[in-house]
Each structure stands twice: as C-alpha cells, then as structure tokens.
Write a protein that holds these residues in place. Sequence first.
Motif, PDB file in Angstrom:
ATOM      1  N   LEU A  10       1.203  -1.559  -0.124  1.00 24.10           N
ATOM      2  CA  LEU A  10      -0.291  -0.277  -0.153  1.00 24.10           C
ATOM      3  C   LEU A  10       1.104   1.193   0.444  1.00 24.10           C
ATOM      4  O   LEU A  10       1.820   0.959   0.617  1.00 24.10           O
ATOM      5  CB  LEU A  10      -1.239   0.192   1.583  1.00 24.10           C
ATOM      6  CG  LEU A  10      -2.113  -1.218   1.269  1.00 24.10           C
ATOM      7  CD1 LEU A  10      -3.064  -1.458   2.512  1.00 24.10           C
ATOM      8  CD2 LEU A  10      -2.858  -1.065   0.614  1.00 24.10           C
ATOM      9  N   PRO A  11       0.021   2.425  -0.711  1.00 28.51           N
ATOM     10  CA  PRO A  11       0.820   3.688  -0.190  1.00 28.51           C
ATOM     11  C   PRO A  11       1.785   4.382   0.812  1.00 28.51           C
ATOM     12  O   PRO A  11       2.677   4.632   0.710  1.00 28.51           O
ATOM     13  CB  PRO A  11       0.505   4.230  -1.401  1.00 28.51           C
ATOM     14  CG  PRO A  11      -0.870   3.503  -2.167  1.00 28.51           C
ATOM     15  CD  PRO A  11      -1.436   2.651  -0.890  1.00 28.51           C
ATOM     16  N   GLY A  12       1.008   3.585   1.717  1.00 31.75           N
ATOM     17  CA  GLY A  12       1.760   3.897   3.103  1.00 31.75           C
ATOM     18  C   GLY A  12       2.272   3.604   4.032  1.00 31.75           C
ATOM     19  O   GLY A  12       3.165   4.031   4.966  1.00 31.75           O
ATOM     20  N   GLY A  13       3.227   2.381   3.282  1.00 26.01           N
ATOM     21  CA  GLY A  13       4.097   1.736   3.348  1.00 26.01           C
ATOM     22  C   GLY A  13       3.017  -0.023   4.405  1.00 26.01           C
ATOM     23  O   GLY A  13       3.870  -0.435   4.516  1.00 26.01           O
ATOM     24  N   GLY A  14       1.806   0.302   3.847  1.00 30.20           N
ATOM     25  CA  GLY A  14       1.360  -0.730   4.664  1.00 30.20           C
ATOM     26  C   GLY A  14       0.909  -1.966   3.824  1.00 30.20           C
ATOM     27  O   GLY A  14       1.690  -1.950   2.684  1.00 30.20           O
ATOM     28  N   GLU A  15       0.423  -3.005   3.920  1.00 28.06           N
ATOM     29  CA  GLU A  15       0.668  -4.321   2.923  1.00 28.06           C
ATOM     30  C   GLU A  15      -0.993  -5.072   3.289  1.00 28.06           C
ATOM     31  O   GLU A  15      -1.267  -5.105   4.563  1.00 28.06           O
ATOM     32  CB  GLU A  15       1.412  -5.478   3.556  1.00 28.06           C
ATOM     33  CG  GLU A  15       1.343  -6.624   2.894  1.00 28.06           C
ATOM     34  CD  GLU A  15       3.524  -7.690   2.051  1.00 28.06           C
ATOM     35  OE1 GLU A  15       2.410  -8.932   2.903  1.00 28.06           O
ATOM     36  OE2 GLU A  15       4.480  -6.601   2.749  1.00 28.06           O
ATOM     37  N   LEU A  16      -1.272  -5.630   2.518  1.00 34.71           N
ATOM     38  CA  LEU A  16      -2.673  -6.070   2.678  1.00 34.71           C
ATOM     39  C   LEU A  16      -2.437  -7.504   1.861  1.00 34.71           C
ATOM     40  O   LEU A  16      -1.719  -8.014   0.473  1.00 34.71           O
ATOM     41  CB  LEU A  16      -3.974  -5.620   2.136  1.00 34.71           C
ATOM     42  CG  LEU A  16      -5.238  -6.835   1.909  1.00 34.71           C
ATOM     43  CD1 LEU A  16      -5.795  -6.411   2.970  1.00 34.71           C
ATOM     44  CD2 LEU A  16      -5.999  -5.532   1.070  1.00 34.71           C
ATOM     45  N   ALA A  17      -2.737  -8.454   2.303  1.00 30.50           N
ATOM     46  CA  ALA A  17      -2.696 -10.123   1.680  1.00 30.50           C
ATOM     47  C   ALA A  17      -3.991 -10.894   1.668  1.00 30.50           C
ATOM     48  O   ALA A  17      -4.612 -10.461   2.775  1.00 30.50           O
ATOM     49  CB  ALA A  17      -1.538 -11.457   2.805  1.00 30.50           C
ATOM     50  N   VAL A  61     -10.404  -7.208  -2.700  1.00 33.44           N
ATOM     51  CA  VAL A  61      -9.448  -8.661  -1.882  1.00 33.44           C
ATOM     52  C   VAL A  61      -9.880  -8.815  -0.741  1.00 33.44           C
ATOM     53  O   VAL A  61     -10.590  -7.819   0.394  1.00 33.44           O
ATOM     54  CB  VAL A  61      -7.924  -7.709  -1.418  1.00 33.44           C
ATOM     55  CG1 VAL A  61      -7.268  -8.819  -0.523  1.00 33.44           C
ATOM     56  CG2 VAL A  61      -7.195  -6.802  -2.695  1.00 33.44           C
ATOM     57  N   ARG A  62     -10.207 -10.007  -0.831  1.00 32.00           N
ATOM     58  CA  ARG A  62     -10.951 -10.808   0.058  1.00 32.00           C
ATOM     59  C   ARG A  62      -9.852 -11.097   1.369  1.00 32.00           C
ATOM     60  O   ARG A  62      -8.880 -12.065   0.760  1.00 32.00           O
ATOM     61  CB  ARG A  62     -11.932 -12.230  -0.219  1.00 32.00           C
ATOM     62  CG  ARG A  62     -12.720 -12.376   1.710  1.00 32.00           C
ATOM     63  CD  ARG A  62     -13.226 -13.324   0.601  1.00 32.00           C
ATOM     64  NE  ARG A  62     -12.778 -15.023   0.194  1.00 32.00           N
ATOM     65  CZ  ARG A  62     -13.185 -15.419  -0.961  1.00 32.00           C
ATOM     66  NH1 ARG A  62     -13.621 -14.206  -1.530  1.00 32.00           N
ATOM     67  NH2 ARG A  62     -12.632 -16.755  -1.630  1.00 32.00           N
ATOM     68  N   ALA A  63      -9.332 -10.718   2.350  1.00 31.69           N
ATOM     69  CA  ALA A  63      -8.564 -11.036   3.869  1.00 31.69           C
ATOM     70  C   ALA A  63      -8.987 -11.735   4.772  1.00 31.69           C
ATOM     71  O   ALA A  63     -10.196 -11.698   4.949  1.00 31.69           O
ATOM     72  CB  ALA A  63      -7.628  -9.499   3.786  1.00 31.69           C
ATOM     73  N   PRO A  64      -8.342 -12.110   5.754  1.00 33.03           N
ATOM     74  CA  PRO A  64      -8.599 -12.946   7.186  1.00 33.03           C
ATOM     75  C   PRO A  64     -10.563 -11.289   7.746  1.00 33.03           C
ATOM     76  O   PRO A  64     -10.530 -12.671   8.728  1.00 33.03           O
ATOM     77  CB  PRO A  64      -7.196 -13.302   7.603  1.00 33.03           C
ATOM     78  CG  PRO A  64      -6.358 -13.078   6.436  1.00 33.03           C
ATOM     79  CD  PRO A  64      -6.871 -12.758   5.437  1.00 33.03           C
ATOM     80  N   ASP A  65      -9.110 -10.525   7.490  1.00 34.70           N
ATOM     81  CA  ASP A  65     -10.410  -9.313   8.592  1.00 34.70           C
ATOM     82  C   ASP A  65     -11.441  -9.000   7.662  1.00 34.70           C
ATOM     83  O   ASP A  65     -12.377  -8.005   8.305  1.00 34.70           O
ATOM     84  CB  ASP A  65      -9.348  -8.349   9.355  1.00 34.70           C
ATOM     85  CG  ASP A  65      -8.925  -7.496   7.872  1.00 34.70           C
ATOM     86  OD1 ASP A  65      -8.728  -7.845   7.211  1.00 34.70           O
ATOM     87  OD2 ASP A  65      -8.562  -6.705   8.385  1.00 34.70           O
ATOM     88  N   GLY A  66     -11.600  -9.259   6.599  1.00 36.90           N
ATOM     89  CA  GLY A  66     -12.706  -8.925   6.049  1.00 36.90           C
ATOM     90  C   GLY A  66     -13.175  -8.524   4.338  1.00 36.90           C
ATOM     91  O   GLY A  66     -11.088  -8.941   4.122  1.00 36.90           O
ATOM     92  N   GLU A  67     -12.744  -8.462   3.542  1.00 34.32           N
ATOM     93  CA  GLU A  67     -13.077  -7.679   2.143  1.00 34.32           C
ATOM     94  C   GLU A  67     -12.335  -6.041   2.156  1.00 34.32           C
ATOM     95  O   GLU A  67     -12.804  -5.012   2.813  1.00 34.32           O
ATOM     96  CB  GLU A  67     -14.430  -7.446   1.460  1.00 34.32           C
ATOM     97  CG  GLU A  67     -14.311  -7.407   0.251  1.00 34.32           C
ATOM     98  CD  GLU A  67     -15.886  -7.679  -0.940  1.00 34.32           C
ATOM     99  OE1 GLU A  67     -16.304  -8.504  -0.867  1.00 34.32           O
ATOM    100  OE2 GLU A  67     -16.541  -6.233  -0.487  1.00 34.32           O
ATOM    101  N   HIS A  68     -11.246  -5.941   1.782  1.00 34.62           N
ATOM    102  CA  HIS A  68     -11.164  -4.500   1.260  1.00 34.62           C
ATOM    103  C   HIS A  68     -10.950  -3.894  -0.262  1.00 34.62           C
ATOM    104  O   HIS A  68     -11.119  -5.120  -1.413  1.00 34.62           O
ATOM    105  CB  HIS A  68      -9.060  -4.592   1.738  1.00 34.62           C
ATOM    106  CG  HIS A  68      -9.414  -4.421   2.775  1.00 34.62           C
ATOM    107  ND1 HIS A  68      -8.586  -3.855   4.127  1.00 34.62           N
ATOM    108  CD2 HIS A  68      -8.992  -5.698   3.468  1.00 34.62           C
ATOM    109  CE1 HIS A  68      -8.569  -4.205   4.869  1.00 34.62           C
ATOM    110  NE2 HIS A  68      -8.798  -5.969   4.929  1.00 34.62           N
TER     111      HIS A  68
END
Length: 291
Positions: free
Chosen positions: A252-259, A273-280
């Motif tokens: 992500l642009p702010g330095g985070g990451e999503l899987a 993106v469907r991640a373990p904590d929900g949809e993003h």
Amino acid sequence: MPGSPYTDLDRPPLSAARLGRALVAPHGPWARLELRVETGSTNADVVEAARAGEPEGLVVVAERQTAGRGRRGRVWQSPPRAGIATSVLLRPGEAGEERGWPPVSPAGYGWLPLLAGVALVEAVTRLAELDAGLKWPNDLLVDGRKCGGILAEAVPATEPGEPPAIVLGIGLNVTLRAHELPENPGGLPATSLQLAGASATDRDPLLRALLRALADWYDQWRASGADVRECGLHEAYLRSCDTIGRQVRVLLPGGGELAGQATGIDLDGRLVVRAPDGEHRVAAGDVLHVR
C-alpha cells in the motif's frame, strides 16, 4: 552507416508521415502526432504541452526514451526502436460538443489507465497473437512476465476551478533481447513480444492498433458519460485481468501491506481483496501475485 536507424533490420524506424496519415484527423481519431527520435520522457513532453494549453488529442511517440518513467518512480528504458513509447493528452473534464460528449467528473478519471490497459491487451492479442493479460491496475503480462506498462498523470488546470488534463503514457517491449531486458520491474521478470514468440513485431501496425483501440474505448467511455458498465469497459477489464482469483500481496502507498484473494474490480476501478479480516477495496498499490 554508423548511427543509421537501418543498421538493425529487426528495428526499422517509424514514419511520422505514415502514422499521421493513418491516425490523425480527418482520417484518424487523434488531433496531432509528433514522432521524436529521442526524448527524455514522452509523458513529460505531453505534460509540458498540456500546461501550455494544448487541446485534447496530442500523441507523442519516441523511438528512444532516456528518462522514461513507470509507476512508483521506476525507470522505463529500452534500446532505440526496440519498443513502443507513446503518450497521449486527454481532457475528459471538457465537453466534447462535436461528438456529444458530456464532461466527466474527475471522480471517474481513475478508469483511464485501466481503459488504456484494455486497449493494450487488445492490440497485442490481435496483432502479436499472444495470450496477454493485465496485472491490476495496468501492467501487461505475457506468460506471467511483464511486457508493458501504463503511467497516468494528472495535469492541474491553469485556471482555478477548471478540471485537470490527463496524460496517459504507454510502454511496450517489442524486440528487446534477453540481455536488454530490465531486471524484475515491479517484482516481475520482464519479457518482450519477440521473446514471447509473437507472430508480428512490426511496431508500425502495433502502434496503430494500440492508438485506435485507445481512441475507440475513450470514445465509448465518454459517450456513455463514463458509465463503465454501459460502455462495456468494466466487463472488458474483468476479462483481461489476470489478478482476479489469485492470492495477492498488496504493498500500500502508506507503507502497509494487505494479503488475501483478489475477487474482483468494483465500479470505481478498485481491486477487491478478501483478507482474513474481511473485504478491502484498494484504490492504489503494488500488487504481487502469490504463487
């Protein structure tokens, strides 16, 4: 002859006259075309023209870029005449009275690089006869390797309250040889049409097909009032996108990451993106396909 553009017969020069006759009004969809033997960046050239008040429809093509740019500030370079490097100037916020186009809100501009990606896939698939696809948002993939990319830049208007212009830059590796390829652009190995076994590597028809497809999709998008479902762009992008259905990591642009798993593209062009904590829903980021 030293320095002649004809010394490498796999890489003949383009002809400004022939391209102009085919692509510039009244016989083509574009307003003006400039062919440059060498430039720093076609995007920078068109950005400069936009700031100077150039109308919509300018196309700049370069046989060689010395400071070409990709997303996240990456360098995009290739030997002379080994690829396609072109940028176009669009002004979607202005009404197109002759064509009946309503002005488009800047909120819809995010679809323009995706639109260019669809046009690039269509040109490569039809002329090179390769199975090409897109890594969201607009990296061209052939055999899982990066073969091209798109960079969109907004150019603020000089008058307060006026909509920005958009410059779309498109780069395509056509006849690059293995030792000439960039190293892992965007985390992917690179390729060229020639290395991938393309049935055609003549840049002239490839460039014509690309610019005509881009103009056709832009026309349909504008005529629909930027309704991506009505003009068929959303469906066409879904067909072209290799990211959907894959496990991905998004930087992500702010330095985070999503899987998670990429499940679709919403009507704003965002990656779902469907991640373990929900949809993003991701509007910007570097996507890595997880094998």
